[in-house]
Design an enzyme around this catalytic site. Sequence first.
Site, PDB file in Angstrom:
ATOM      1  N   ARG A  21       0.814  -1.219   0.000  1.00 24.85           N
ATOM      2  CA  ARG A  21       0.000   0.000   0.000  1.00 24.85           C
ATOM      3  C   ARG A  21       0.849   1.271   0.000  1.00 24.85           C
ATOM      4  NH1 ARG A  21      -5.166  -1.881   3.704  1.00 24.85           N
ATOM      5  NH2 ARG A  21      -6.427  -2.534   1.927  1.00 24.85           N
ATOM      6  N   LYS A 181     -15.812 -15.832   3.952  1.00 32.21           N
ATOM      7  CA  LYS A 181     -17.191 -15.519   4.312  1.00 32.21           C
ATOM      8  C   LYS A 181     -18.107 -15.205   3.127  1.00 32.21           C
ATOM      9  CE  LYS A 181     -17.647 -12.896   8.078  1.00 32.21           C
ATOM     10  NZ  LYS A 181     -17.348 -11.613   8.761  1.00 32.21           N
ATOM     11  N   GLY A 334      -7.550  -8.492   0.041  1.00 28.80           N
ATOM     12  CA  GLY A 334      -6.229  -8.467   0.663  1.00 28.80           C
ATOM     13  C   GLY A 334      -5.520  -9.804   0.580  1.00 28.80           C
ATOM     14  N   GLY A 357     -12.703  -4.326   1.037  1.00 31.13           N
ATOM     15  CA  GLY A 357     -14.117  -3.974   1.201  1.00 31.13           C
ATOM     16  C   GLY A 357     -14.571  -2.933   0.191  1.00 31.13           C
TER      17      GLY A 357
HETATM   18  P1  ADP Z   1      -9.723 -11.734   0.542  1.00 31.67           P
HETATM   19  O1  ADP Z   1      -8.932 -10.997   1.604  1.00 31.67           O
HETATM   20  O2  ADP Z   1      -8.897 -12.044  -0.676  1.00 31.67           O
HETATM   21  O3  ADP Z   1     -11.012 -11.050   0.226  1.00 31.67           O
HETATM   22  P2  ADP Z   1     -10.950 -13.430   2.512  1.00 31.67           P
HETATM   23  O4  ADP Z   1     -10.457 -12.540   3.588  1.00 31.67           O
HETATM   24  O5  ADP Z   1     -12.389 -13.470   2.220  1.00 31.67           O
HETATM   25  O6  ADP Z   1     -10.124 -13.153   1.144  1.00 31.67           O
HETATM   26  O7  ADP Z   1     -10.534 -14.928   2.845  1.00 31.67           O
HETATM   27  C1  ADP Z   1      -9.216 -15.336   3.047  1.00 31.67           C
HETATM   28  C2  ADP Z   1      -9.133 -16.380   4.106  1.00 31.67           C
HETATM   29  O8  ADP Z   1      -9.971 -17.475   3.797  1.00 31.67           O
HETATM   30  C3  ADP Z   1      -7.737 -16.945   4.224  1.00 31.67           C
HETATM   31  O9  ADP Z   1      -7.253 -16.660   5.521  1.00 31.67           O
HETATM   32  C4  ADP Z   1      -7.917 -18.440   4.027  1.00 31.67           C
HETATM   33  O10 ADP Z   1      -7.155 -19.214   4.936  1.00 31.67           O
HETATM   34  C5  ADP Z   1      -9.363 -18.638   4.315  1.00 31.67           C
HETATM   35  N1  ADP Z   1      -9.861 -19.854   3.677  1.00 31.67           N
HETATM   36  C6  ADP Z   1      -9.977 -20.088   2.360  1.00 31.67           C
HETATM   37  N2  ADP Z   1     -10.441 -21.327   2.145  1.00 31.67           N
HETATM   38  C7  ADP Z   1     -10.629 -21.887   3.353  1.00 31.67           C
HETATM   39  C8  ADP Z   1     -11.108 -23.159   3.790  1.00 31.67           C
HETATM   40  N3  ADP Z   1     -11.478 -24.092   2.926  1.00 31.67           N
HETATM   41  N4  ADP Z   1     -11.194 -23.356   5.126  1.00 31.67           N
HETATM   42  C9  ADP Z   1     -10.820 -22.406   6.003  1.00 31.67           C
HETATM   43  N5  ADP Z   1     -10.360 -21.195   5.656  1.00 31.67           N
HETATM   44  C10 ADP Z   1     -10.269 -20.951   4.343  1.00 31.67           C
HETATM   45 MG    MG Z   2      -9.101 -10.977   3.800  1.00 27.93          MG
END
Ligand code: ADP
Ligand code: MG
Length: 377
Positions: A21, A181, A334, A357
């Site tokens: 960043r 999520k 992220g 977000g």
């Molecule tokens: P981003 O930051 O790219 O938007 P998120 O914050 O939504 O992504 O999700 C990332 C997290 O999701 C990571 O910490 C990863 O470990 C977790 N994750 C992905 N797949 C699984 C899974 N099958 N079980 C548990 N955690 C998971």
């Molecule tokens: Mg994330």
Amino acid sequence: MLLRADLNVPLEDEHVADDTRIEAALPTLSLLREGGARIVLVSHLGRPKGPDPAFSMRPVAERLDERLGAPLGRADAVVGEEVRAAAEELDPGQVLLLENSRFEPGETKNDPELAGRLAQLAELYVNDAFGSSHRAHATTEGVAQLLPAYAGLLLEREVVELSSVRDAPEQPLIVILGGAKVSDKIGVIESFLERAEAILIGGAMCFSFFSAQGTPTGESLVEEEGVVLASRALEAAEGSGCELVLPSDLELGRAFAEGTERRHLDGTEVPDGWMGLDIGPGTADAYAERIALAGTVLWNGPMGAFELEPFAAGTRRVAEAVAEGPGKSIVGGGDSAAALVEFGLAEKVDWLSTGGGASLELLEGKELPGVEALDDA
Ligand code: ADP
Ligand code: MG
């Protein structure tokens, strides 16, 4: 001028752990310095509940010094008489970095009084903090109402790139969503059902979908609210002409841990005592094939627990496909960005968004208060 940047970097032992960043903030900062602006620079850092030395901007200032090759001035507060005096003494091209904006309780409340005191520090406001612009805070929205307010280079590019995927993507558009999520990403799913050829689902998110379909998920991460949202999305997908694609095979572990016992599952019914931690190679290949045929690829959220090396393969395969595909590639989130950097693929995508977000909200079609408040919005 007052420049709001997004210098909200991860810290480790009071050092900058990842300076993506900071790097992304440099073009606007350099352009303004070369133009002889007197720059008061402000950002938030983490989520302190008030002044807290653990969240001081000091490590950020040190990294900025290195990158700019000249020491910048640093204030010990966000507003106040001393800050104002220091701002007035700036020479053209000089930078004064304010303390963490969240040291002021008025920041997140978008307190007009704080906005007013910030506005006294400059004649002009530039917002380059795309990653914070989905929040109506004093440094993103409040102060923009009080000064002539313009977009920085990063914010402008983010808005241009993400709006073009949202409004006029080169077809076919393939959206890949993963991460933890469903509730974070349901808005994006619903908004792209109208526009994408397919939405490919991975990450922990897929287990809310499997659960909604009555498929056993074992110990996998299932979000209670996510199951309701997932069944709503499955229903909406029915008549939409957009395919909502779920994994067809999985990699399982006993626990969320590097050294956990592992097994491959040729199918999706996760047995008790096991959790799905990555998409399987069959799914990864199928997703990669679709990505290779896309005109535009939008990716947000890792396909598995990629921080654990044994469960990184699905995310790596998808990242490679996104980087290599001939279509335009846009990546947000992220953790997805961190995965791309880790795999050495960050340079190979067309746009890597700095806003988690904020990028999701823009893609959903929501207005971002920090962007709307600008005069050139
Ligand atoms: P981003 O930051 O790219 O938007 P998120 O914050 O939504 O992504 O999700 C990332 C997290 O999701 C990571 O910490 C990863 O470990 C977790 N994750 C992905 N797949 C699984 C899974 N099958 N079980 C548990 N955690 C998971
Ligand atoms: Mg994330």
